[in-house]
Design a protein around this motif. Sequence first.
Motif, mmCIF file in Angstrom:
data_model
loop_
_atom_site.group_PDB
_atom_site.id
_atom_site.type_symbol
_atom_site.label_atom_id
_atom_site.label_comp_id
_atom_site.label_asym_id
_atom_site.label_seq_id
_atom_site.Cartn_x
_atom_site.Cartn_y
_atom_site.Cartn_z
ATOM 1 N N ALA A 3 -1.611 -3.735 3.474
ATOM 2 C CA ALA A 3 -0.995 -3.525 2.167
ATOM 3 C C ALA A 3 0.448 -4.017 2.174
ATOM 4 N N ALA A 19 2.034 -0.009 -3.707
ATOM 5 C CA ALA A 19 1.108 -0.383 -2.644
ATOM 6 C C ALA A 19 0.075 -1.291 -3.275
ATOM 7 N N ARG A 22 -6.106 -4.527 -1.298
ATOM 8 C CA ARG A 22 -6.453 -5.691 -0.495
ATOM 9 C C ARG A 22 -6.558 -6.988 -1.292
ATOM 10 N N PHE A 133 -6.635 17.762 8.440
ATOM 11 C CA PHE A 133 -6.469 16.417 7.932
ATOM 12 C C PHE A 133 -4.977 16.126 7.771
ATOM 13 N N GLY B 8 -4.160 12.553 0.796
ATOM 14 C CA GLY B 8 -5.442 13.238 0.664
ATOM 15 C C GLY B 8 -5.493 14.057 -0.621
ATOM 16 N N TRP B 45 -1.812 5.745 2.099
ATOM 17 C CA TRP B 45 -2.740 5.610 0.975
ATOM 18 C C TRP B 45 -3.854 4.619 1.314
ATOM 19 N N GLU B 46 -3.464 3.495 1.884
ATOM 20 C CA GLU B 46 -4.465 2.490 2.278
ATOM 21 C C GLU B 46 -5.473 3.088 3.254
ATOM 22 N N VAL B 48 -6.256 6.269 3.629
ATOM 23 C CA VAL B 48 -7.032 7.361 3.050
ATOM 24 C C VAL B 48 -8.112 6.834 2.102
ATOM 25 N N ALA B 50 -9.468 3.751 2.053
ATOM 26 C CA ALA B 50 -10.370 2.741 2.616
ATOM 27 C C ALA B 50 -11.786 3.293 2.693
#
Lengths: 268, 113
Positions: A3, A19, A22, A133, B8, B45-46, B48, B50
Amino acid sequence: MSAVGRFHRHADGTAHDHAHARDGHEHVPHDLGDHSGYRTGSERVEVLERIFGENDRTAALNRADFAAVGVRSVNLMSSPGAGKTTVLRETLLRLAGSMRVGIVEGDIETSLDADRLAGLGAAIALVNTGDGFGGECHLDAPMVRSALPRLPLSDLDLVLIENVGNLVCPAEFDVGEHARAMVYAVTEGEDKPLKYPVMFRSVELVLINKIDLLPHLDFDLAAFRANLRAVNPAAATLEISARTGEGVDAWCDWLRAQVAGAPAPVIG
Amino acid sequence: MHELSICGAIADIATRRAGERRVESVHVRIGQLRQVVPDTLTYCWELVVADSELDGAVLDVEQVPARIECRDCGRTGEIGDVPVFACHVCNSVEVSVIAGEEFVITALDLAAV
Ligand SMILES: Nc1nc2c(ncn2[C@@H]2O[C@H](COP(=O)(O)OP(=O)(O)OP(=O)(O)O)[C@@H](O)[C@H]2O)c(=O)[nH]1
Ligand SMILES: [Mg+2]
Ligand SMILES: [Zn+2]
């Protein structure tokens, strides 16, 4: 392809960081009032939800569970190694017999801190944050909630929550506590309140720990206090040494006052 | 740091609000006092999103500078890089933070059905 984050400042002074996904599609600046969407075929839907709404709802449940049985809870935070566990040990030794204490022990992987507090008359519930997480650096409300069934809440007066040693993340998470206190060690340097203002602003009390080391340091207590005042003029402070026990009684008095301020149990 | 947890939480809300529709962008407003590093956030972010339903969605971060208002003299001002929570005009510490603590998802851009 990774990114690409871009950063630009808008005329109104707000800054945006983008951001890019892709496919690397182009971003066109826009205002939030625009409901037409900035690309054909997309629709802007207003949401306005607090990002940590879910955590905060769980924190409210924790607080309600404490209140229902007349328990006060204190969230104890600090950088790694400032002395939280040592302070708790000294605290339990002093409160034994006069106050019923439960501990929620936040630890990344081990039970080392919980083991150090065992056998002192307090009920202890360990929360390992390692598999949460992204939760390795703080306690959140669901983690504390998971620990509550392992404490005999209705038999307690006070729950002390040892957060994960970290000056950034724990400050962001309401875990359902009634009050927040910090352990700050004089070995950390005077500038910490300015570098971590959110943490120092979030607490009612700062324990200035390891004062037994002052003769060996060039620590400037007045400068530290000035920095703390700059970010949190209302914070109370107590100078303590968890090593020698100096000042720990005053901290215990602060805890007693917290418990005395607890509302009466909802159910008798 | 807690950027992963934040992403998340953002992803959960976005997924729930989007229903069946594809999310093109997620707009968030984050105050300067929230200790979020924008580059870290976009990186997380990328990670999470994906391979999730949100894969490809753009995270648009609006940062809000911290501002205080003096309860003594009424002036407002920005808190600069050195976080001194006192009035820049009269030095009073009786100040309220009026901006900089935001932490919200403001909007989603959803693909046409
Ligand atoms: N000299 C001195 N050492 C102290 C004092 N309080 C704690 N220590 C020492 O500092 C080290 C860290 O103390 P801990 O109580 O484990 O700190 P902590 O904040 O619980 O650490 P984490 O849970 O790993 O973040 C230990 O070696 C303690 O013996 C004090 O008042 N004076
Ligand atoms: Mg510890
Ligand atoms: Zn003023």
